[in-house]
Scaffold this active site. Structure first.
Site, PDB file in Angstrom:
ATOM      1  N   ARG A 164       3.102 -33.682 -60.240  1.00 52.02           N
ATOM      2  CA  ARG A 164       4.312 -32.846 -60.154  1.00 52.02           C
ATOM      3  C   ARG A 164       5.559 -33.602 -60.659  1.00 52.02           C
ATOM      4  O   ARG A 164       6.659 -33.438 -60.130  1.00 52.02           O
ATOM      5  CB  ARG A 164       4.573 -32.349 -58.729  1.00 52.02           C
ATOM      6  CG  ARG A 164       3.507 -31.431 -58.162  1.00 52.02           C
ATOM      7  CD  ARG A 164       3.431 -30.120 -58.929  1.00 52.02           C
ATOM      8  NE  ARG A 164       2.563 -29.152 -58.292  1.00 52.02           N
ATOM      9  CZ  ARG A 164       1.239 -29.059 -58.489  1.00 52.02           C
ATOM     10  NH1 ARG A 164       0.626 -29.876 -59.332  1.00 52.02           N
ATOM     11  NH2 ARG A 164       0.534 -28.121 -57.877  1.00 52.02           N
ATOM     12  N   SER A 238       4.344 -23.537 -53.891  1.00 51.38           N
ATOM     13  CA  SER A 238       4.479 -24.608 -52.887  1.00 51.38           C
ATOM     14  C   SER A 238       5.931 -25.059 -52.839  1.00 51.38           C
ATOM     15  O   SER A 238       6.487 -25.425 -53.876  1.00 51.38           O
ATOM     16  CB  SER A 238       3.622 -25.814 -53.262  1.00 51.38           C
ATOM     17  OG  SER A 238       2.276 -25.460 -53.387  1.00 51.38           O
ATOM     18  N   GLU A 333       9.284 -29.618 -53.814  1.00 49.38           N
ATOM     19  CA  GLU A 333       8.804 -29.513 -55.201  1.00 49.38           C
ATOM     20  C   GLU A 333       9.766 -28.614 -55.999  1.00 49.38           C
ATOM     21  O   GLU A 333       9.998 -28.823 -57.182  1.00 49.38           O
ATOM     22  CB  GLU A 333       7.400 -28.895 -55.215  1.00 49.38           C
ATOM     23  CG  GLU A 333       6.890 -28.646 -56.622  1.00 49.38           C
ATOM     24  CD  GLU A 333       5.661 -27.750 -56.698  1.00 49.38           C
ATOM     25  OE1 GLU A 333       4.615 -28.111 -56.155  1.00 49.38           O
ATOM     26  OE2 GLU A 333       5.763 -26.686 -57.340  1.00 49.38           O
TER      27      GLU A 333
HETATM   28  P1  FAD Z   1      11.870 -22.411 -64.097  1.00 52.38           P
HETATM   29  O1  FAD Z   1      11.694 -22.176 -62.642  1.00 52.38           O
HETATM   30  O2  FAD Z   1      12.659 -21.443 -64.871  1.00 52.38           O
HETATM   31  O3  FAD Z   1      12.478 -23.860 -64.320  1.00 52.38           O
HETATM   32  C1  FAD Z   1      11.945 -24.983 -63.648  1.00 52.38           C
HETATM   33  C2  FAD Z   1      12.709 -26.252 -64.117  1.00 52.38           C
HETATM   34  O4  FAD Z   1      12.458 -26.495 -65.501  1.00 52.38           O
HETATM   35  C3  FAD Z   1      14.230 -26.105 -64.006  1.00 52.38           C
HETATM   36  O5  FAD Z   1      14.750 -27.367 -63.685  1.00 52.38           O
HETATM   37  C4  FAD Z   1      14.650 -25.686 -65.409  1.00 52.38           C
HETATM   38  O6  FAD Z   1      15.991 -26.045 -65.703  1.00 52.38           O
HETATM   39  C5  FAD Z   1      13.678 -26.464 -66.259  1.00 52.38           C
HETATM   40  N1  FAD Z   1      13.314 -25.813 -67.537  1.00 52.38           N
HETATM   41  C6  FAD Z   1      12.746 -24.594 -67.704  1.00 52.38           C
HETATM   42  N2  FAD Z   1      12.496 -24.370 -69.014  1.00 52.38           N
HETATM   43  C7  FAD Z   1      12.924 -25.464 -69.686  1.00 52.38           C
HETATM   44  C8  FAD Z   1      12.944 -25.836 -71.072  1.00 52.38           C
HETATM   45  N3  FAD Z   1      12.454 -25.040 -72.048  1.00 52.38           N
HETATM   46  N4  FAD Z   1      13.485 -27.045 -71.401  1.00 52.38           N
HETATM   47  C9  FAD Z   1      13.977 -27.874 -70.444  1.00 52.38           C
HETATM   48  N5  FAD Z   1      13.991 -27.567 -69.121  1.00 52.38           N
HETATM   49  C10 FAD Z   1      13.463 -26.388 -68.755  1.00 52.38           C
HETATM   50  N6  FAD Z   1       3.199 -24.809 -60.032  1.00 52.38           N
HETATM   51  C11 FAD Z   1       2.117 -25.605 -60.188  1.00 52.38           C
HETATM   52  O7  FAD Z   1       2.232 -26.726 -60.727  1.00 52.38           O
HETATM   53  N7  FAD Z   1       0.886 -25.210 -59.775  1.00 52.38           N
HETATM   54  C12 FAD Z   1       0.665 -24.021 -59.188  1.00 52.38           C
HETATM   55  O8  FAD Z   1      -0.453 -23.698 -58.835  1.00 52.38           O
HETATM   56  C13 FAD Z   1       1.784 -23.150 -59.008  1.00 52.38           C
HETATM   57  N8  FAD Z   1       1.632 -21.954 -58.410  1.00 52.38           N
HETATM   58  C14 FAD Z   1       2.707 -21.143 -58.216  1.00 52.38           C
HETATM   59  C15 FAD Z   1       2.505 -19.907 -57.601  1.00 52.38           C
HETATM   60  C16 FAD Z   1       3.574 -19.045 -57.386  1.00 52.38           C
HETATM   61  C17 FAD Z   1       3.335 -17.702 -56.712  1.00 52.38           C
HETATM   62  C18 FAD Z   1       4.869 -19.431 -57.827  1.00 52.38           C
HETATM   63  C19 FAD Z   1       6.021 -18.479 -57.640  1.00 52.38           C
HETATM   64  C20 FAD Z   1       5.078 -20.657 -58.435  1.00 52.38           C
HETATM   65  C21 FAD Z   1       4.003 -21.530 -58.635  1.00 52.38           C
HETATM   66  N9  FAD Z   1       4.152 -22.791 -59.247  1.00 52.38           N
HETATM   67  C22 FAD Z   1       3.058 -23.594 -59.449  1.00 52.38           C
HETATM   68  C23 FAD Z   1       5.504 -23.266 -59.646  1.00 52.38           C
HETATM   69  C24 FAD Z   1       5.966 -22.768 -61.039  1.00 52.38           C
HETATM   70  O9  FAD Z   1       5.303 -21.608 -61.420  1.00 52.38           O
HETATM   71  C25 FAD Z   1       5.775 -23.818 -62.125  1.00 52.38           C
HETATM   72  O10 FAD Z   1       6.481 -24.998 -61.802  1.00 52.38           O
HETATM   73  C26 FAD Z   1       6.242 -23.337 -63.508  1.00 52.38           C
HETATM   74  O11 FAD Z   1       5.899 -24.262 -64.505  1.00 52.38           O
HETATM   75  C27 FAD Z   1       7.749 -23.077 -63.571  1.00 52.38           C
HETATM   76  O12 FAD Z   1       8.006 -22.435 -64.795  1.00 52.38           O
HETATM   77  P2  FAD Z   1       9.293 -21.544 -65.023  1.00 52.38           P
HETATM   78  O13 FAD Z   1       9.305 -21.153 -66.476  1.00 52.38           O
HETATM   79  O14 FAD Z   1       9.363 -20.458 -64.070  1.00 52.38           O
HETATM   80  O15 FAD Z   1      10.440 -22.633 -64.771  1.00 52.38           O
HETATM   81  N1  EPU Z   2      -4.307 -25.714 -45.595  1.00 48.51           N
HETATM   82  C1  EPU Z   2      -4.224 -25.404 -44.249  1.00 48.51           C
HETATM   83  N2  EPU Z   2      -3.259 -24.512 -43.862  1.00 48.51           N
HETATM   84  C2  EPU Z   2      -2.408 -23.924 -44.746  1.00 48.51           C
HETATM   85  C3  EPU Z   2      -2.479 -24.263 -46.122  1.00 48.51           C
HETATM   86  C4  EPU Z   2      -3.460 -25.165 -46.528  1.00 48.51           C
HETATM   87  O1  EPU Z   2      -4.976 -25.912 -43.439  1.00 48.51           O
HETATM   88  O2  EPU Z   2      -1.575 -23.128 -44.302  1.00 48.51           O
HETATM   89  C5  EPU Z   2      -5.374 -26.619 -46.035  1.00 48.51           C
HETATM   90  C6  EPU Z   2      -6.442 -25.820 -46.811  1.00 48.51           C
HETATM   91  O3  EPU Z   2      -7.378 -25.234 -45.949  1.00 48.51           O
HETATM   92  C7  EPU Z   2      -7.053 -26.867 -47.684  1.00 48.51           C
HETATM   93  C8  EPU Z   2      -5.878 -27.802 -47.971  1.00 48.51           C
HETATM   94  O4  EPU Z   2      -4.889 -27.555 -46.967  1.00 48.51           O
HETATM   95  O5  EPU Z   2      -8.045 -27.555 -46.987  1.00 48.51           O
HETATM   96  C9  EPU Z   2      -5.285 -27.635 -49.362  1.00 48.51           C
HETATM   97  O6  EPU Z   2      -4.842 -26.268 -49.537  1.00 48.51           O
HETATM   98  P1  EPU Z   2      -4.896 -25.535 -50.968  1.00 48.51           P
HETATM   99  O7  EPU Z   2      -6.251 -25.686 -51.591  1.00 48.51           O
HETATM  100  O8  EPU Z   2      -4.374 -24.155 -50.780  1.00 48.51           O
HETATM  101  O9  EPU Z   2      -3.931 -26.374 -51.874  1.00 48.51           O
HETATM  102  P2  EPU Z   2      -2.509 -27.042 -51.615  1.00 48.51           P
HETATM  103  O10 EPU Z   2      -2.696 -28.517 -51.580  1.00 48.51           O
HETATM  104  O11 EPU Z   2      -1.818 -26.409 -50.473  1.00 48.51           O
HETATM  105  C10 EPU Z   2      -2.009 -27.370 -54.139  1.00 48.51           C
HETATM  106  C11 EPU Z   2      -0.831 -27.160 -55.055  1.00 48.51           C
HETATM  107  C12 EPU Z   2      -0.796 -25.717 -55.521  1.00 48.51           C
HETATM  108  C13 EPU Z   2      -2.096 -25.390 -56.250  1.00 48.51           C
HETATM  109  C14 EPU Z   2      -3.264 -25.617 -55.296  1.00 48.51           C
HETATM  110  C15 EPU Z   2      -4.606 -25.420 -55.969  1.00 48.51           C
HETATM  111  C16 EPU Z   2       0.869 -28.772 -54.482  1.00 48.51           C
HETATM  112  C17 EPU Z   2       2.179 -29.007 -53.834  1.00 48.51           C
HETATM  113  N3  EPU Z   2       0.407 -27.530 -54.411  1.00 48.51           N
HETATM  114  O12 EPU Z   2      -1.759 -26.618 -52.963  1.00 48.51           O
HETATM  115  O13 EPU Z   2       0.287 -25.581 -56.436  1.00 48.51           O
HETATM  116  O14 EPU Z   2      -2.117 -24.064 -56.712  1.00 48.51           O
HETATM  117  O15 EPU Z   2      -3.223 -26.975 -54.794  1.00 48.51           O
HETATM  118  O16 EPU Z   2      -4.873 -26.495 -56.814  1.00 48.51           O
HETATM  119  O17 EPU Z   2       0.292 -29.696 -55.057  1.00 48.51           O
HETATM  120  C18 EPU Z   2       2.604 -25.119 -56.594  1.00 48.51           C
HETATM  121  O18 EPU Z   2       2.733 -26.275 -57.021  1.00 48.51           O
HETATM  122  O19 EPU Z   2       3.566 -24.323 -56.504  1.00 48.51           O
HETATM  123  C19 EPU Z   2       1.284 -24.652 -56.190  1.00 48.51           C
HETATM  124  C20 EPU Z   2       1.048 -23.451 -55.676  1.00 48.51           C
END
Ligand code: FAD
Ligand code: EPU
Length: 337
Positions: A164, A238, A333
C-alpha cells in the site's frame, strides 16, 4: 478546458461526502495540464488530482482546484511470445481494464478485479487483493512533472513499490501527475488461488482447473459478499492498513489471543486489522451516520449524511481502542483531504 466554480463533489467520491470544490476542471489531454499550470491564478491556489475518488476522505469543502483526470485510451505497445505490454491512459476505469485483459486471455490483473478507481491511481498505493499486487504486472508509467512540465518515465524500481505504498506516497507525493501506466501481461497466465477464500469459492463454483475468467468471477463474488457497494453505501474500502509487527510482538499477541489472524511479511508479521477491530467489538457499530461495516470491520461507512469529521472521529476511537486492546497502532490507508 472549462474551469467551473463551486462544483459539487458528492458523486465524485465513493464515501459520498456532500462537499464542493472552489474550482473544478476535467483534464482530457496533456495540453490541458500545460494550460492550467501556466495560469498564475491556478498556481496561487492549492489543487488536488482526482481519479475515481475511491481512496479519499474529504474533511469539508475543498478550497482549491480539483483536477479530475479524464485521459482515456489503451493500446498494445509491445508484444513477444510470452507477454503483451498494454498501455492504459490514467483515466481508464480500473475494472474495465481488468475485464478487457481477461476477455483477451491476458493474465495478471484478474485477482485485482472489481477494485474501484482509475488506472492512473493504481500505482499510487500499489493496489493489491487476493494475493496479487499491482507491482507484479507493472512495467512502467509516464508522469507529468508539475515543476518542469516534462514527462518522465518511471520503471518498477523508480516507483519503490511496497505494501500500500510507493514513491508517489513518499518522496514524490504531490510532485507528479500520472498520465499512463503500462502493464506486462502473460499470454500463458499463471493462476493464483492461494489467498484464503479464493480456492473455496472456486470449489463452490465446481471449478477444479480454473482459468483467468473463473478467477475473476470468484474474486467478484467474494468481494460482493463482503464489501459494501459504494453506489449504495459510502465507503473507501479498507480505512486502515494491515499493521506489520515484529515476529516477537506477534508471538506475544498469539499467546493472549490465539485466534489472531496474521501472515508473514517482509518486515515481520502482517496482522489482519479487520480481525483486531472486530475483536475489539466495533463490527457493525454505528454513531449517527458514521459506522463500521457489519461484514468487514476494516471498512468504515457513511450511512447517508456523515461528514468527514464524523468518520475521522470514529476512526480515532477505533485506533485508541485497538491500541488499548492489543497495543497495536493502526495507520489510515485512505487519503485525508
Ligand atoms: P482517488 O481516490 O481519486 O485518488 C487516490 C490518491 O491518488 C489521491 O491522493 C489522488 O490525489 C491521487 N491520484 C489519483 N489519480 C492520480 C494521477 N493520475 N496522478 C497522480 N496522483 C493521482 N484498494 C486496494 O488496494 N485493494 C482493494 O482491494 C481495494 N478495494 C476497495 C473496495 C472498495 C469498495 C473501495 C471503495 C475502495 C477499495 N480500494 C482498494 C481503494 C481504492 O479503490 C484504490 O486505492 C484505487 O486505486 C483508488 O483509485 P481512484 O482512482 O479512486 O483514486
Ligand atoms: N476478519 C475478521 N473480521 C472482520 C474482517 C476480517 O475476523 O471484520 C478476518 C477475516 O476473517 C480474515 C482476515 O481478517 O481471516 C483478513 O480479512 P480479508 O480477507 O477480508 O482481508 P483484509 O486483510 O481485511 C485486505 C485488503 C483489502 C483486499 C483484501 C483481499 C488491506 C488494508 N486490505 O483486507 O483491500 O481487498 O485483503 O485481498 O490490505 C483496500 O485496500 O481498500 C481493500 C479492500
Amino acid at each position: 478546458m472549462l474551469l467551473q466554480e463551486s462544483y459539487p463533489l458528492k458523486h465524485l467520491n465513493t464515501f459520498g461526502m456532500d462537499v464542493s470544490a472552489r474550482y473544478y476542471a476535467e483534464i482530457t489531454s496533456r495540453d490541458d495540464l500545460s494550460v492550467i499550470f501556466d495560469d498564475p491564478g491556478f498556481a496561487a491556489n492549492p489543487h488536488l488530482v482526482l481519479g475515481g475518488g475511491s481512496n479519499l476522505l474529504f474533511r469539508g469543502n475543498y478550497d482549491g482546484t480539483i483536477l479530475h483526470i479524464r485521459l482515456r485510451g489503451k493500446e498494445i505497445v509491445a508484444e513477444n511470445k510470452d507477454n503483451v505490454f498494454l498501455k492504459a491512459a490514467a483515466g481508464e476505469p480500473w475494472d474495465e481494464l481488468v475485464a478487457f485483459c481477461v476477455e483477451n486471455g491476458w493474465g495478471g490483473l484478474e485477482n485485482l478485479s472489481l477494485i474501484p478507481g482509475q488506472a492512473g491511481s493504481s500505482p499510487i498505493q500499489n493496489i493489491g487483493a487476493y494475493g496479487v499486487e499491482l507491482k507484479d504486472h507493472f512495467h512502467s508509467l509516464e508522469a507529468w512533472c508539475k515543476k518542469t512540465g516534462e514527462v518522465k518515465i518511471f520503471n518498477r524500481e523508480d516507483c519503490r513499490f511496497a505494501y500500500r505504498n510507493s514513491f508517489f506516497k513518499g518522496e514524490g507525493k504531490g510532485k507528479y501527475i500520472i498520465l499512463s501506466v503500462t502493464f506486462c501481461l502473460d499470454k500463458n497466465p499463471v493462476i493464483r488461488t492461494e489467498y484464503g477464500g479464493l480456492m473455496g469459492e472456486l470449489e463452490s463454483m465446481d471449478c477444479s482447473s480454473p482459468d483467468i475468467a473463473d478467477v475473476r468471477t470468484a474474486v467478484c463474488k467474494i468481494r460482493k459478499s463482503k464489501l459494501p457497494d459504494p453506489e449504495i453505501t459510502g465507503n473507501a474500502g479498507s480505512f486502515f492498513k494491515n499493521p506489520v509487527v515484529p515476529e516477537k510482538t506477534y508471538r506475544q499477541l498469539k499467546k493472549t489471543h490465539p485466534g489472531i489472524f496474521a501472515f508473514p511479511d517482509s518486515g515481520g508479521m502482517k496482522l489482519a486489522a479487520g480481525w483486531l477491530i472486530d475483536q475489539a467489538g466495533w463490527k457493525g457499530y454505528r454513531d449517527g451516520d458514521a459506522g463500521v461495516h457489519p461484514k468487514q470491520a476494516l471498512v468504515l461507512i457513511n450511512h447517508g449524511e456523515a461528514t468527514g469529521t464524523d468518520i475521522l472521529n470514529l476512526a480515532s476511537r477505533i485506533q485508541e481502542s485497538v491500541k488499548k486492546h492489543f497495543g497495536v497502532a493502526l495507520e489510515p490507508e485512505v487519503n485525508i483531504v
